[in-house]
Design a protein around this motif. Structure first.
Motif, PDB file in Angstrom:
ATOM      1  N   LEU A 108     -20.617  -6.510  -5.211  1.00  0.00           N
ATOM      2  CA  LEU A 108     -21.669  -6.068  -6.115  1.00  0.00           C
ATOM      3  C   LEU A 108     -21.056  -5.430  -7.355  1.00  0.00           C
ATOM      4  CD1 LEU A 108     -23.859  -4.359  -3.399  1.00  0.00           C
ATOM      5  CD2 LEU A 108     -24.332  -6.538  -4.512  1.00  0.00           C
ATOM      6  N   GLU A 109     -21.782  -5.574  -8.428  1.00  0.00           N
ATOM      7  CA  GLU A 109     -21.336  -4.955  -9.669  1.00  0.00           C
ATOM      8  C   GLU A 109     -21.343  -3.434  -9.518  1.00  0.00           C
ATOM      9  OE1 GLU A 109     -22.745  -5.565 -14.133  1.00  0.00           O
ATOM     10  OE2 GLU A 109     -23.721  -6.922 -12.732  1.00  0.00           O
ATOM     11  N   THR A 110     -20.372  -2.779 -10.090  1.00  0.00           N
ATOM     12  CA  THR A 110     -20.358  -1.312 -10.014  1.00  0.00           C
ATOM     13  C   THR A 110     -20.539  -0.703 -11.402  1.00  0.00           C
ATOM     14  OG1 THR A 110     -17.956  -1.253 -10.207  1.00  0.00           O
ATOM     15  CG2 THR A 110     -18.858  -1.224  -7.973  1.00  0.00           C
ATOM     16  N   LYS A 111     -20.969   0.544 -11.401  1.00  0.00           N
ATOM     17  CA  LYS A 111     -21.167   1.238 -12.685  1.00  0.00           C
ATOM     18  C   LYS A 111     -21.049   2.734 -12.419  1.00  0.00           C
ATOM     19  CE  LYS A 111     -24.896   1.749 -16.066  1.00  0.00           C
ATOM     20  NZ  LYS A 111     -26.305   1.371 -16.271  1.00  0.00           N
ATOM     21  N   GLU A 112     -20.223   3.405 -13.191  1.00  0.00           N
ATOM     22  CA  GLU A 112     -20.063   4.847 -12.983  1.00  0.00           C
ATOM     23  C   GLU A 112     -21.285   5.605 -13.477  1.00  0.00           C
ATOM     24  OE1 GLU A 112     -16.594   6.809 -14.306  1.00  0.00           O
ATOM     25  OE2 GLU A 112     -15.264   5.655 -12.994  1.00  0.00           O
ATOM     26  N   LEU A 113     -21.585   6.674 -12.760  1.00  0.00           N
ATOM     27  CA  LEU A 113     -22.632   7.581 -13.218  1.00  0.00           C
ATOM     28  C   LEU A 113     -22.067   8.990 -13.087  1.00  0.00           C
ATOM     29  CD1 LEU A 113     -25.784   7.677 -13.972  1.00  0.00           C
ATOM     30  CD2 LEU A 113     -26.072   8.385 -11.601  1.00  0.00           C
ATOM     31  N   ASN A 114     -22.054   9.719 -14.154  1.00  0.00           N
ATOM     32  CA  ASN A 114     -21.427  11.045 -14.175  1.00  0.00           C
ATOM     33  C   ASN A 114     -20.029  11.013 -13.563  1.00  0.00           C
ATOM     34  OD1 ASN A 114     -23.921  11.928 -15.130  1.00  0.00           O
ATOM     35  ND2 ASN A 114     -24.640  12.486 -13.083  1.00  0.00           N
ATOM     36  N   GLY A 115     -19.297   9.976 -13.892  1.00  0.00           N
ATOM     37  CA  GLY A 115     -17.915   9.879 -13.413  1.00  0.00           C
ATOM     38  C   GLY A 115     -17.792   9.425 -11.974  1.00  0.00           C
ATOM     39  N   ILE A 116     -18.908   9.065 -11.356  1.00  0.00           N
ATOM     40  CA  ILE A 116     -18.857   8.643  -9.958  1.00  0.00           C
ATOM     41  C   ILE A 116     -19.165   7.162  -9.835  1.00  0.00           C
ATOM     42  CG2 ILE A 116     -20.020   8.898  -7.720  1.00  0.00           C
ATOM     43  CD1 ILE A 116     -20.104  11.930  -8.470  1.00  0.00           C
ATOM     44  N   LEU A 117     -18.302   6.490  -9.109  1.00  0.00           N
ATOM     45  CA  LEU A 117     -18.476   5.044  -8.959  1.00  0.00           C
ATOM     46  C   LEU A 117     -19.634   4.746  -8.010  1.00  0.00           C
ATOM     47  CD1 LEU A 117     -17.054   2.399  -9.912  1.00  0.00           C
ATOM     48  CD2 LEU A 117     -15.889   2.397  -7.684  1.00  0.00           C
ATOM     49  N   MET A 118     -20.514   3.887  -8.473  1.00  0.00           N
ATOM     50  CA  MET A 118     -21.644   3.460  -7.649  1.00  0.00           C
ATOM     51  C   MET A 118     -21.868   1.986  -7.873  1.00  0.00           C
ATOM     52  SD  MET A 118     -24.405   6.302  -8.589  1.00  0.00           S
ATOM     53  CE  MET A 118     -24.690   7.390  -7.288  1.00  0.00           C
ATOM     54  N   GLU A 145      -2.314   1.828  -2.701  1.00  0.00           N
ATOM     55  CA  GLU A 145      -3.149   2.069  -3.886  1.00  0.00           C
ATOM     56  C   GLU A 145      -4.506   2.642  -3.489  1.00  0.00           C
ATOM     57  OE1 GLU A 145      -3.432  -1.426  -6.430  1.00  0.00           O
ATOM     58  OE2 GLU A 145      -1.247  -1.636  -6.295  1.00  0.00           O
ATOM     59  N   TYR A 146      -4.989   2.187  -2.342  1.00  0.00           N
ATOM     60  CA  TYR A 146      -6.296   2.687  -1.893  1.00  0.00           C
ATOM     61  C   TYR A 146      -6.228   4.185  -1.580  1.00  0.00           C
ATOM     62  CZ  TYR A 146     -10.854   2.986   0.195  1.00  0.00           C
ATOM     63  OH  TYR A 146     -12.152   3.350   0.452  1.00  0.00           O
ATOM     64  N   ILE A 147      -5.104   4.606  -0.985  1.00  0.00           N
ATOM     65  CA  ILE A 147      -4.943   6.047  -0.687  1.00  0.00           C
ATOM     66  C   ILE A 147      -5.114   6.860  -1.973  1.00  0.00           C
ATOM     67  CG2 ILE A 147      -3.361   7.851   0.140  1.00  0.00           C
ATOM     68  CD1 ILE A 147      -1.967   5.730   1.846  1.00  0.00           C
ATOM     69  N   GLU A 148      -4.456   6.390  -3.031  1.00  0.00           N
ATOM     70  CA  GLU A 148      -4.523   7.117  -4.308  1.00  0.00           C
ATOM     71  C   GLU A 148      -5.941   7.088  -4.886  1.00  0.00           C
ATOM     72  OE1 GLU A 148      -2.109   9.063  -5.230  1.00  0.00           O
ATOM     73  OE2 GLU A 148      -1.035   8.297  -3.468  1.00  0.00           O
ATOM     74  N   ALA A 149      -6.593   5.937  -4.767  1.00  0.00           N
ATOM     75  CA  ALA A 149      -7.965   5.822  -5.289  1.00  0.00           C
ATOM     76  C   ALA A 149      -8.891   6.775  -4.536  1.00  0.00           C
ATOM     77  CB  ALA A 149      -8.449   4.378  -5.156  1.00  0.00           C
ATOM     78  N   PHE A 150      -8.725   6.847  -3.236  1.00  0.00           N
ATOM     79  CA  PHE A 150      -9.558   7.736  -2.410  1.00  0.00           C
ATOM     80  C   PHE A 150      -9.312   9.192  -2.801  1.00  0.00           C
ATOM     81  CE2 PHE A 150     -10.336  10.369   1.350  1.00  0.00           C
ATOM     82  CZ  PHE A 150     -11.543   9.884   1.829  1.00  0.00           C
ATOM     83  N   LYS A 151      -8.040   9.547  -2.924  1.00  0.00           N
ATOM     84  CA  LYS A 151      -7.710  10.936  -3.277  1.00  0.00           C
ATOM     85  C   LYS A 151      -8.274  11.316  -4.641  1.00  0.00           C
ATOM     86  CE  LYS A 151      -3.281  11.866  -2.561  1.00  0.00           C
ATOM     87  NZ  LYS A 151      -1.867  11.518  -2.261  1.00  0.00           N
ATOM     88  N   ALA A 152      -8.267  10.333  -5.556  1.00  0.00           N
ATOM     89  CA  ALA A 152      -8.784  10.598  -6.901  1.00  0.00           C
ATOM     90  C   ALA A 152     -10.311  10.465  -6.973  1.00  0.00           C
ATOM     91  CB  ALA A 152      -8.124   9.635  -7.876  1.00  0.00           C
ATOM     92  N   LYS A 183     -11.923   7.752  -6.771  1.00  0.00           N
ATOM     93  CA  LYS A 183     -12.282   6.529  -7.502  1.00  0.00           C
ATOM     94  C   LYS A 183     -12.704   5.424  -6.534  1.00  0.00           C
ATOM     95  CE  LYS A 183     -11.738   8.272 -11.505  1.00  0.00           C
ATOM     96  NZ  LYS A 183     -13.010   8.695 -12.085  1.00  0.00           N
ATOM     97  N   VAL A 184     -13.591   5.767  -5.644  1.00  0.00           N
ATOM     98  CA  VAL A 184     -14.160   4.807  -4.696  1.00  0.00           C
ATOM     99  C   VAL A 184     -15.681   4.971  -4.761  1.00  0.00           C
ATOM    100  CG1 VAL A 184     -12.173   4.747  -3.124  1.00  0.00           C
ATOM    101  CG2 VAL A 184     -13.920   6.517  -2.826  1.00  0.00           C
ATOM    102  N   LEU A 185     -16.397   4.034  -4.173  1.00  0.00           N
ATOM    103  CA  LEU A 185     -17.860   4.136  -4.191  1.00  0.00           C
ATOM    104  C   LEU A 185     -18.296   5.482  -3.608  1.00  0.00           C
ATOM    105  CD1 LEU A 185     -19.413   0.726  -2.998  1.00  0.00           C
ATOM    106  CD2 LEU A 185     -19.590   1.767  -5.264  1.00  0.00           C
ATOM    107  N   TRP A 186     -19.220   6.124  -4.232  1.00  0.00           N
ATOM    108  CA  TRP A 186     -19.756   7.429  -3.862  1.00  0.00           C
ATOM    109  C   TRP A 186     -18.808   8.591  -4.180  1.00  0.00           C
ATOM    110  CZ3 TRP A 186     -21.143   3.450  -0.297  1.00  0.00           C
ATOM    111  CH2 TRP A 186     -22.513   3.120  -0.308  1.00  0.00           C
ATOM    112  N   GLY A 187     -17.732   8.276  -4.894  1.00  0.00           N
ATOM    113  CA  GLY A 187     -16.915   9.354  -5.442  1.00  0.00           C
ATOM    114  C   GLY A 187     -16.049  10.082  -4.441  1.00  0.00           C
ATOM    115  N   SER A 188     -15.824  11.345  -4.743  1.00  0.00           N
ATOM    116  CA  SER A 188     -14.809  12.117  -4.044  1.00  0.00           C
ATOM    117  C   SER A 188     -15.268  12.648  -2.683  1.00  0.00           C
ATOM    118  CB  SER A 188     -14.406  13.294  -4.952  1.00  0.00           C
ATOM    119  OG  SER A 188     -13.807  14.320  -4.210  1.00  0.00           O
ATOM    120  N   TRP A 189     -14.470  12.363  -1.670  1.00  0.00           N
ATOM    121  CA  TRP A 189     -14.705  12.935  -0.335  1.00  0.00           C
ATOM    122  C   TRP A 189     -14.716  14.467  -0.423  1.00  0.00           C
ATOM    123  CZ3 TRP A 189     -11.679  16.312   2.447  1.00  0.00           C
ATOM    124  CH2 TRP A 189     -12.014  16.505   3.797  1.00  0.00           C
TER     125      TRP A 189
END
Ligand code: A3P
Length: 262
Positions: A10-20, A159-166, A168-174
């Motif tokens: 699905l297409e993604t689009k950030e909202l307030n810096g959060i990937l959705m 790379e996914y580890i870094e994306a998760f920590k940052a 930069k994954v769907l629904w943003g930061s854990w």
């Protein structure tokens, strides 16, 4: 809009810096303005924290341990994701798209603490939050992103580890998610649970949910709930293990939805 016409992921689009997903971002106002009814219960989680597990437990509680009733529909129809606004047959009951029709919505409400505060002040009967440790959430999310073709490709593990920590994954930061709800929990009617506690002693944790929902059940029903919501039983339950979704969207041969549960 038919899924067939729309290539995955699905297409993604950030909202307030959060990937959705783009649809979530575009529908955010509706989600933001969702008016909970006083009987509505919200199950809130960061992705892969045990959402489905909590949903099954709550459904069993609401149905007094009636296994057959809990097999009336897929998890995502029994407890629609409030922000997953995809016009698919998969989520016909999704709340923001129309009347919710169920007493429970499962929602993540990604964008930050402001949302946590707004949502938790809503008219909810209560909010059950389930948190899971970062490491297992990360591993689970990685494998889920590989099998879930609706999500962006997770790429190589490092790379996914870094994306998760940052975040930069769907629904943003854990981190922001578990922390935001933790901060909100003493100011609102929120039951904050941990996946690891549920694993360690499901009886104790289910009793916390029962108390929160002001529900009394017999020992026999409680034991039935514990059994029906155990990993091994849920793994075999097509109404809870996401195997009814087309393989083009979720490919369990890559990694099953009910993967490890440990
Ligand atoms: P793993 O990938 O580590 O196995 P969510 O429902 O939020 O997407 O979370 C899914 C994770 O919860 C998966 O983790 C899944 O196996 C685990 N899970 C689901 N039901 C469970 C249960 N009854 N007991 C333990 N873990 C469960």
């Amino acid at each position: 809009l038919q899924l067939e016409e729309k290539p995955l992921p699905l297409e993604t689009k950030e909202l307030n810096g959060i990937l959705m997903t783009k649809m979530m971002s575009d529908n955010w106002d509706k989600i933001w303005n969702f008016q909970a009814k006083p009987d509505d219960l919200l199950i809130a989680t960061y992705t892969k924290a045990g959402t489905t597990w909590t949903q099954e437990i709550v459904d069993m509680i609401h149905n007094d341990g009636d296994v057959q009733k809990c097999q009336r529909a897929n998890t995502f129809d029994r407890h629609p994701f409030i922000e997953w606004t995809l016009p698919l047959p998969l989520n016909s009951g999704t709340c923001p798209a129309g009347p919710c029709g169920t007493v429970t919505c499962a929602g993540r409400f990604a964008p930050g603490r402001r949302v946590t505060e707004t949502i938790s002040k809503g008219n909810w009967k209560g909010i059950i939050y389930m948190a899971r440790n970062a490491k297992d959430s990360l591993v689970s999310y990685y494998h889920f992103s590989r099998m879930n073709k609706m999500f962006p490709d997770p790429g190589p593990w490092e790379e996914y580890i870094e994306a998760f920590k940052a975040g930069k994954v769907l629904w943003g930061s854990w981190y922001d998610h578990v922390r935001g709800w933790w901060d909100a929990k003493d100011r609102h009617r929120i039951l904050y649970l941990f996946y690891e506690d549920m694993k360690e002693d499901p009886k104790r944790e289910i009793q916390k949910i029962l108390k929160f929902l002001e529900k009394d059940i017999s020992e026999e029903v409680l034991n039935k709930i514990i059994h029906h919501t155990s990993f091994d039983v849920m793994k075999q339950n097509p109404m809870a293990n996401y195997t009814t979704i087309p393989t083009s969207m979720m490919d369990h041969s890559i990694s099953p939805f009910m993967r490890k549960g440990a």
